[in-house]
Design a protein around this motif. Structure first.
Motif, mmCIF file in Angstrom:
data_model
loop_
_atom_site.group_PDB
_atom_site.id
_atom_site.type_symbol
_atom_site.label_atom_id
_atom_site.label_comp_id
_atom_site.label_asym_id
_atom_site.label_seq_id
_atom_site.Cartn_x
_atom_site.Cartn_y
_atom_site.Cartn_z
ATOM 1 N N GLY A 55 -23.275 14.331 -2.603
ATOM 2 C CA GLY A 55 -22.888 15.135 -3.767
ATOM 3 C C GLY A 55 -24.057 15.366 -4.697
ATOM 4 O O GLY A 55 -24.208 16.426 -5.301
ATOM 5 N N THR A 56 -24.914 14.368 -4.795
ATOM 6 C CA THR A 56 -26.073 14.478 -5.669
ATOM 7 C C THR A 56 -27.084 15.495 -5.137
ATOM 8 O O THR A 56 -27.671 16.247 -5.901
ATOM 9 C CB THR A 56 -26.755 13.093 -5.787
ATOM 10 N N THR A 57 -27.287 15.501 -3.826
ATOM 11 C CA THR A 57 -28.300 16.411 -3.271
ATOM 12 C C THR A 57 -27.768 17.833 -3.105
ATOM 13 O O THR A 57 -28.544 18.772 -3.046
ATOM 14 C CB THR A 57 -28.836 15.913 -1.914
ATOM 15 N N ALA A 370 -19.315 20.735 -7.093
ATOM 16 C CA ALA A 370 -20.622 20.585 -6.447
ATOM 17 C C ALA A 370 -21.734 20.604 -7.482
ATOM 18 O O ALA A 370 -22.708 19.842 -7.408
ATOM 19 C CB ALA A 370 -20.826 21.708 -5.434
ATOM 20 N N ILE A 371 -21.590 21.463 -8.460
ATOM 21 C CA ILE A 371 -22.620 21.579 -9.499
ATOM 22 C C ILE A 371 -22.651 20.313 -10.358
ATOM 23 O O ILE A 371 -23.700 19.730 -10.621
ATOM 24 C CB ILE A 371 -22.341 22.821 -10.369
ATOM 25 N N MET A 372 -21.448 19.879 -10.770
ATOM 26 C CA MET A 372 -21.389 18.739 -11.681
ATOM 27 C C MET A 372 -21.796 17.432 -11.011
ATOM 28 O O MET A 372 -22.315 16.524 -11.655
ATOM 29 C CB MET A 372 -19.984 18.616 -12.266
ATOM 30 N N SER A 373 -21.589 17.351 -9.673
ATOM 31 C CA SER A 373 -21.933 16.104 -8.993
ATOM 32 C C SER A 373 -23.446 15.919 -8.892
ATOM 33 O O SER A 373 -23.913 14.837 -8.539
ATOM 34 C CB SER A 373 -21.293 16.051 -7.600
ATOM 35 N N SER A 374 -24.196 16.945 -9.186
ATOM 36 C CA SER A 374 -25.648 16.765 -9.277
ATOM 37 C C SER A 374 -26.075 16.579 -10.719
ATOM 38 O O SER A 374 -26.926 15.745 -11.029
ATOM 39 C CB SER A 374 -26.383 17.984 -8.721
#
Lengths: 544, 84
Positions: A55-57, A370-374
């Motif tokens: 999720g981070t990448t 997806a955006i927030m998990s980074s």
């Protein structure tokens, strides 16, 4: 509920509220220690590590950027970054992550800077690395902000067409939540759940959001393909879309083979992402890394393939007809919104026009996930390195109270996010290609890769060599980015350098120049300057 | 040479092989569709992703570097009390 944009807005609001609730819940499990807040007490197991690392990448770059670039240049984008990342990301986890984790556990490091200070026997390396890491994180955060603002506006278009403060701005997004409000709200929510939940909350939120965007990504793909193709089965729809794809979009006709090869360097950036480094340290044990290393290429496939296919299929003539039919079927008056020219908007455009309203809201939540998990990992990491490597390091642990640490750390993170938000609002950043901006950001981190690799595997790496390698990476990045930005034609993504050898001219991607500069500087200077002390070599290489 | 070192070398050979195979100049301008859906170049790249996962599975079996690391003590910052 059939008001344009309203169902989407409601689902997004409920989703953001749930995330805040999750942060408050995870706050109850916080052990009250620094290690728990920053590294979840090294307690993260394989499944959570896989989901949180992945999720981070995967950020807005992976969904908005990949679909947009496929819309612009065809399916070749998958090979550019998805298959290469499957090889290189896991290679970085295997060669860098695992080793860093062992050293950090043994010697108690919580950040990259602490590791480099010890390895290079240099306290001041932090003063060079800190601004470099924070500076390179700014375009990364911007990628998330641009994507979030655009998506919320796209998906809520028509909500308040004569509203104030930007709602009424003319164009296909008229009536949508203006980007300043959408992006600002997303940043605010992420800041709150990071501040409350720390690493444990961030890992949980990442895991939840990764599952959400993977599942909803597949659902989005099926729904949109069925609308686009107009055939009775999914397979028939995919075959129809495949058959309609123009040859230049289904091959790599316009893509340089040397550029394709040079893109291999971009995924090396994960070896130096500070937020990925921090996630590595959360692992419970070395074997925890096995699942993330093995499954990462497959997870990339699951996320990237639908996005790339949707982006490429959006170039077929079937899109306009499908949108017109779906618009009528939803009972909306007037013509449907025009197909966007900005590639960043193609995925949200298809979600908005081709999926049922309520479901569109869930899909929007998936993209935002997806955006927030980074963003969450980046915010947490920026706070951690500022607290540990600047405030605590220079003022001394005994001179800084808990309350002061919290105050300074949160203040710094808010200042960095505010700076990114300001750049987003006051410049033309919102019009920048997410893909191009992401590639520039990753190029900078990839250029630092030789330094971290040498620190772990080359006993001869000297303090001066590392300083020069880092300086060469960042100076070449700044110089080349400036050149790309001021070129009269084309965006920052179109910039390349020319190398003439004999009577042949080769095009070089900026990352090659940056990487080579850092590599040569690191090796050459290390060889002519004093090596590290025997004690340091024993400390870092004793197991071999 | 230990089994882990041999395994390590094998994995590096695999990585280089995957990098070479990723550069599929043979499918560069080929618009053939696999199953009538996927352009063949894209299908090849999907195969590279799957092959990468298989390679890393083998790495976990035969070249796990942590096998050579000594047991770890608890990290020193675990006891530092601080409010989040």
């Amino acid at each position: 509920m059939n008001h344009p944009g309203l169902p989407q807005l409601l689902v997004i609001v409920v989703y953001l509220a749930l995330l805040l609730a999750l942060a408050l819940l995870s706050n109850r499990w916080l052990r009250g220690t620094k290690a728990d807040y920053q590294l979840a007490s090294h307690s993260i197991g394989p499944v959570l590590l896989l989901l949180s690392l992945f999720g981070t990448t995967m950020t807005g770059f992976a969904l908005v950027g990949s679909s947009g670039e496929a819309f612009r240049s065809g399916v070749g984008v998958y090979g550019l970054l998805a298959s290469s990342s499957g090889i290189i990301h896991s290679l970085c986890f295997f060669t860098i992550g695992l080793r860093v984790w062992g050293l950090a556990r043994r010697h108690g490091y919580s950040t990259q800077i602490a590791f480099f200070r010890d390895r290079l026997e240099s306290d001041r390396i932090g003063l060079l690395l800190f601004p470099v890491l924070v500076g390179l994180s700014i375009p990364y955060v911007l990628v998330g902000i641009i994507s979030a603002g655009g998506i919320v506006q796209q998906l809520t278009a028509g909500l308040w067409v004569d509203g104030p403060l930007g709602f009424a701005s003319p164009g296909p997004h008229q009536g949508g939540v203006p980007p300043w409000l959408g992006a600002g709200t997303i940043c605010g929510v992420v800041l709150i759940y990071v501040f409350f939940g720390g690493m444990r909350g961030t890992a949980w939120a990442n895991a939840l959001q990764t599952l959400l965007f993977m599942i909803l990504g597949v659902v989005t793909f099926v729904l949109i393909v069925n609308q686009l193709g107009g055939q009775p089965t999914l397979l028939a729809n995919m075959q129809r879309l495949g058959g309609e794809l123009a040859p230049e979009m289904s091959t790599r006709e316009g893509m340089s083979q040397s550029h394709f090869f040079m893109y291999l360097l971009i995924p090396l950036s994960v070896g130096m992402f500070p937020h990925v480094f921090q996630h590595w340290l959360t692992a419970k044990r070395a074997s925890t890394f096995k699942l993330p290393i093995i499954a990462h290429p497959i997870f990339i496939l699951i996320v990237w393939l639908p996005c790339v296919l949707l982006g490429a299929w959006a170039t077929t003539p079937l899109l306009a007809d499908a949108v017109a039919q779906a618009w009528q079927a939803k009972g909306f008056e007037g013509p449907p919104p025009a197909i966007p020219t900005n590639p960043n908007y193609i995925l949200p455009y298809m979600v908005k026009t081709l999926t049922p309203s309520i479901l569109g809201g869930f899909l929007a939540a998936g993209i935002l996930a997806a955006i927030m998990s980074s963003l969450d990992s980046q915010f947490l990491c920026l706070g951690t390195i500022f607290n540990n490597d600047i405030v605590m390091h220079y003022r001394g642990e005994q001179n800084v109270s808990d309350a002061q640490q919290v105050y300074w750390t949160r203040g710094f993170v808010i200042a960095v996010v505010g700076l990114c938000y300001g750049i987003y609002l006051l410049t033309q950043a919102h019009a920048a290609s997410v893909f191009a901006l992401g590639v520039w950001c990753f190029s900078g981190f990839a250029a630092l890769f030789p330094v971290v690799f040498a620190a772990l595997y080359w006993k001869r790496l000297s303090k001066a060599g590392a300083y020069c390698g880092i300086a060469a990476a960042i100076l070449s990045w700044v110089f080349l980015f400036y050149q790309a930005w001021r070129q009269p034609e084309g965006g920052i993504g179109d910039y390349s350098l020319s190398l003439t050898l004999g009577d042949q001219t080769h095009e070089l991607m900026p990352v090659v120049v940056m990487f080579a500069s850092a590599l040569v500087a690191t090796i050459a200077v290390s060889l002519v300057t004093p090596p590290p002390s025997p004690a340091t070599i024993d400390k870092f290489f004793d197991e071999r | 040479m230990s089994n882990t070192t041999k395994g390590h070398r094998l994995i590096w050979v695999g990585v280089v092989l995957l990098i070479i195979l990723r550069q599929d100049s043979w499918f560069w301008n080929d618009a053939t569709l696999v199953l009538g859906i996927l352009p063949i170049g894209l299908a090849w790249q999907i195969g590279i992703s799957i092959a990468a996962a298989i390679l890393w599975y083998i790495a976990a079996l035969i070249a796990w570097p942590a096998d050579r690391l000594p047991p770890l003590p608890p990290s020193r910052d675990e006891q530092t009390e601080v409010s989040p």
